[in-house]
Design a protein around this motif. Structure first.
Motif, PDB file in Angstrom:
ATOM      1  N   THR B  13      -5.821 -89.637  28.726  1.00  9.28           N
ATOM      2  CA  THR B  13      -6.570 -88.552  29.375  1.00  9.28           C
ATOM      3  C   THR B  13      -5.670 -87.711  30.269  1.00  9.28           C
ATOM      4  OG1 THR B  13      -8.299 -90.202  29.494  1.00  9.28           O
ATOM      5  CG2 THR B  13      -8.719 -88.125  30.588  1.00  9.28           C
ATOM      6  N   VAL B  14      -4.792 -88.399  30.980  1.00 12.31           N
ATOM      7  CA  VAL B  14      -3.919 -87.677  31.916  1.00 12.31           C
ATOM      8  C   VAL B  14      -3.081 -86.643  31.170  1.00 12.31           C
ATOM      9  CG1 VAL B  14      -2.114 -87.932  33.639  1.00 12.31           C
ATOM     10  CG2 VAL B  14      -3.853 -89.707  33.396  1.00 12.31           C
ATOM     11  N   ALA B  15      -2.579 -87.051  30.011  1.00 16.53           N
ATOM     12  CA  ALA B  15      -1.734 -86.139  29.236  1.00 16.53           C
ATOM     13  C   ALA B  15      -2.534 -84.918  28.788  1.00 16.53           C
ATOM     14  CB  ALA B  15      -1.163 -86.868  28.026  1.00 16.53           C
ATOM     15  N   ILE B  17      -5.187 -83.635  30.237  1.00 18.24           N
ATOM     16  CA  ILE B  17      -5.453 -82.759  31.385  1.00 18.24           C
ATOM     17  C   ILE B  17      -4.181 -82.018  31.765  1.00 18.24           C
ATOM     18  CG2 ILE B  17      -6.031 -82.775  33.844  1.00 18.24           C
ATOM     19  CD1 ILE B  17      -7.974 -85.047  33.225  1.00 18.24           C
ATOM     20  N   ARG B  18      -3.051 -82.717  31.699  1.00 20.85           N
ATOM     21  CA  ARG B  18      -1.787 -82.091  32.079  1.00 20.85           C
ATOM     22  C   ARG B  18      -1.486 -80.909  31.147  1.00 20.85           C
ATOM     23  NH1 ARG B  18       2.236 -86.428  31.744  1.00 20.85           N
ATOM     24  NH2 ARG B  18       2.403 -85.617  29.631  1.00 20.85           N
TER      25      ARG B  18
END
Lengths: 387, 228, 212
Positions: B13-15, B17-18
């Motif tokens: 998920t972080v990737a 969003i990034r």
């Protein structure tokens, strides 16, 4: 000995497409003659050019192949004559030629030729020029102009692709006011002037800017219907429904709406009902469907004339009716023998048989007495037990 | 086994969003840059377009001022600080070379044959007439509806009387479109035969706009007399 | 044997002829039918679409390794919308009259399926250089398609070509050509023309193989 294998029907009537079409053309001849008498040289030229353009286009597409029909089946002639009768007599000839070409190419050839067309070709051509040249198609000229047999209406002779001359000056020269060129329908719609129904019917009185005479078309149409070259149900349904709707509205508000006779005899309603809506390829074949189809066209005509921005609505009404034809045929399929509406609610009957239509049987057989079809009880009554 | 095989393919998920954040930043930057870069030219274009339209209906005007007429009767200059009240109507005051009021231009809208017909009309406050009009936007049938701009009989309707009634609340006579050839009063619009609906739209657009605007600005005419 | 030049040329020509967006793929019909009332409108619409196509495909191709596949469509749309906004501002700055003539169809480039289609089918799989050349070809092909419609409709509908009168003062405009039905008529005629060409080609091919 050679044996030919063919599928049914094996028994054909003596009537071919060509014979029917030829009779329609004959029946149109008096209408054309009177039309030429009304408008003179320009009307004659318009008829010749439009029909010629239709025939030339038909010939081109037939030669290209892949088309049903032939130039000799007279159907293109009918298209041309009807198209010429439905446009103003002073319509520029080059626009008439465009209309004829579009009528056959777009209205007929693209669908595969005679019998395959969805819309009446003449009306397709007229709809195209109505959209392309809205000013010219609304420019009518008064009938019975002095000197009409020696000179053209000036707008007729416009050069190809060029705008027609304004007829206002020509009208003033002939001592008519500029409004004389408006059709009775346009006069009613935009200026609230109502013409007498009996004057419209014969179009003999004065210099009315009307198309072909409705009375003559009515007579010729009745002849066709009596010879069974045309189904009487469609015109009757159209005129009936248009008259009824107009009469209802007139009864509700006589100040706002014209009387039903004006509605029936003005514009192209009679021509449309008699000759255009009855085109065999584009109208339903089922008797019930014919009534529905006619009623729809009549209703639409009145609605368009009263409530839209256009003064005339017959053309769009018939085109919409044509578009609805497959649907109408689907919902008005005659009940096969033994499958009545009542039967659907009760037990399912098996082994339905289809009665032969008299038209498909040979002449001798057609004369034979066919059993009457009962409306409610299709099952023959059991013989009363006498003993 | 299946889960293990699929595991490396899903993105954390972080990737996500990034990446999306980075992308949005880039896109935002591009948009802002192009907005800034074209702002001056766009505003200039809009001003020229309005000026041209107003100059067309007020031929003697050499410069224009944009005003708002609020329902309470106040007239404020656009861009001069004051807050516009809701329901305010925009209009343009055209000034001639010496800075005198040459005419007032305002927009009117009415339903035509195909769609709304938007017109700009010039009001002459001295004579109390609508001097002329031009079409801002219309989708009327070419060859029929657009006759309103060229038909000599129709253009002869102008100047069209638009005087206020005694109480200054409405027009003394409603501006009406009448059928061709039946115009008798100077406040009636003679329709084009064959383009009645578009003619009617022009009359109605002028009437609707004038009914609202004229009562508001007529008490304030002194304020508009000279170019400020 | 150098593979590069013919490959690039192929990529460029794909959109112009073999995969022409208007006449072969029949994509993006909404602007095709709506704005092509004149040559100038068609040309500017084509150029605007080409600009968006080239730059968004370039950017997408550049970021293709970075974009998670789960959110790729959202990403593409954001990128395309960005460039459409840029075009929107630029057209307003160049000419308001043109902006009014094109109307909502500039903003609607966002949902033009040619662009999203190219992004998904091509740009997300190829390096930026190739993707941009292919996008340029597509854009030029789209512009050619629009011009084919726009010029015909302008000649009949107004008697002019790019604003230059062809027939003189008294030309009778065919009003239907600048109305929506005209767009369908002209598009249909062009498709008919290309279908006829194709059929002729195939017949010739069949004859050639028969002879051989």
């Amino acid at each position: 000995m050679s044996i030919e294998i063919r599928s049914a029907p094996h028994i054909k009537g003596a009537r071919t497409v060509e014979i029917i079409m030829r009779h329609v053309v004959w029946s149109l001849m008096p209408v054309c003659a009177f039309y030429i008498f009304q408008y003179g040289l320009s009307a004659l030229a318009s008829l010749v050019v439009v029909t010629g353009s239709c025939l030339a286009t038909e010939r081109y597409f037939v030669r290209q192949g892949g088309q049903s029909g032939d130039i000799s089946d007279f159907s293109a002639v009918i298209t041309g004559i009807l198209l010429a009768l439905s446009i103003p007599p002073g319509f520029p000839l080059w626009m008439g030629a465009v209309a004829g070409g579009v009528a056959i190419a777009l209205g007929k050839a693209l669908f595969g030729g005679i019998g395959y067309n969805v819309f009446n070709p003449a009306l397709v051509g007229r709809a195209f020029v109505q959209a392309a040249f809205p000013t010219a198609i609304a420019t009518y000229t008064p009938s019975f102009m002095p000197g009409r047999f020696y000179e053209f209406i000036p707008s007729s002779m416009a050069l190809p692709l060029m705008q027609p001359e304004s007829i206002t000056e020509w009208l003033t020269l002939k001592h008519f006011d500029a409004l004389a060129g408006a059709t009775p329908l346009a006069k009613w719609k935009f200026d609230g002037v109502l013409a007498n129904a009996d004057e419209l019917l014969t179009s003999l009185s004065g210099h009315m800017a009307v198309g072909p005479s409705p009375l003559l078309i009515l007579i010729c149409g009745i002849y066709l219907a009596s010879r069974r070259f045309m189904d009487w149900r469609i015109p009757l349904a159209i005129l009936g429904s248009a008259g009824l709707t107009a009469w209802l509205l007139f009864a509700l508000n006589p100040d706002r709406f014209p009387n039903p006779f004006f509605m029936l005899f003005s514009g192209g309603l009679i021509l449309g009902a008699m000759y255009m809506a009855t085109d065999m390829a584009t109208s339903p074949v089922t008797p019930k469907g014919m009534w529905v189809y006619g009623a729809l066209i009549g209703l639409l005509t009145v609605i368009i004339r009263y409530y839209s921005g256009l003064p005339e609505g017959v053309m769009y009404a018939i085109l919409l009716g044509n578009a609805a034809t497959p649907l109408i045929e689907k919902i008005t399929q005659p009940t096969p023998f033994g499958k009545s509406v009542l039967a659907a609610f009760g037990r399912q009957r098996k082994g339905a048989s289809y009665p032969l239509h008299p038209g498909y049987i040979s002449r001798e057989d057609a004369g034979a007495v066919t059993p009457r079809k009962r409306i409610l009880f299709d099952k023959p009554k059991k013989p009363r037990q006498e003993s | 086994m299946n889960v293990e095989a699929l595991a490396p393919q899903t993105t954390p998920t972080v990737a996500m969003i990034r990446t999306l954040g980075l992308l949005s930043a880039i896109c935002g930057l591009i948009i802002v840059a192009s907005y800034q870069g074209t702002y001056a030219a766009v505003q200039e274009n809009k001003r020229i377009a309005i000026e041209r339209a107003v100059f067309k209906v007020i031929p003697t005007a050499k410069s224009i001022e944009e005003y708002l007429a609020s329902p309470e009767g106040g007239v404020t200059k656009v861009g001069a600080g004051g807050t516009a009240s809701p329901g305010a109507v925009k209009f343009y005051a055209g000034y001639d070379a010496t800075g005198k009021l040459a005419g007032i231009a305002a927009e009117g809208v009415a339903k035509g044959y195909a769609d709304n017909v938007r017109i700009l009309f010039a009001y002459d406050p001295v004579a109390g007439t609508v001097a002329s009009f031009s079409v801002v936007a219309s989708r009327e049938t070419p060859g029929i509806g657009d006759k309103i701009l060229v038909n000599k009989d129709f253009l002869a309707n102008f100047p069209l009387e638009a005087k206020l009634s005694a109480d200054l609340k409405t027009l003394a006579h409603e501006i009406r479109t009448v059928k061709h050839g039946s115009k008798v009063n100077p406040w009636e619009v003679d329709a084009i035969s064959g383009a009645t609906i578009t003619s009617r739209a022009v009359g109605k657009a002028i009437n609707d706009a004038a009914q609202v605007l004229l009562p508001r600005i007529s008490p304030q005419l002194d304020k508009l007399k000279e170019k400020s | 044997m150098s593979q590069s030049p013919p490959r690039t040329w192929d990529e460029f020509m794909e959109g112009i002829w073999r995969q022409n967006p208007v006449f072969v793929m029949v994509l993006g019909m909404c602007p095709t039918l709506a704005v092509t009332v004149s040559g100038v409108n068609a040309l500017s619409m084509g150029v605007a679409t080409t600009f968006v196509l080239v730059f968004s495909c370039g950017l997408i191709s550049l970021l293709r390794k970075l974009i998670p596949k789960e959110v790729r469509i959202a990403t593409y749309i954001v990128i395309i919308a960005t460039f459409v906004t840029v075009v929107d501002y630029v057209i307003q700055a160049v000419s308001l009259a043109l902006y009014d003539a094109l109307g909502a169809f500039i903003q609607l480039i966002v949902v033009n399926c040619i662009i999203l289609g190219r992004a998904e089918a091509h740009a997300s799989k190829t390096p930026p250089g190739v993707a941009m050349i292919n996008a340029l070809g597509m854009g030029v092909g789209f512009t050619i398609g629009l011009l084919a419609l726009g010029t015909v409709r302008e000649i009949f509908g107004a008697g002019t070509l790019f604003g230059v009168a062809l027939f003189g003062e008294s030309f009778q405009p065919w009003v239907v050509m600048v109305l929506p039905p005209g767009g369908f008529f002209v598009l249909g005629s062009w498709l008919l023309f290309f279908a006829a060409l194709e059929r002729r080609k195939q017949r010739k091919l069949a004859e050639a193989t028969q002879n051989a």
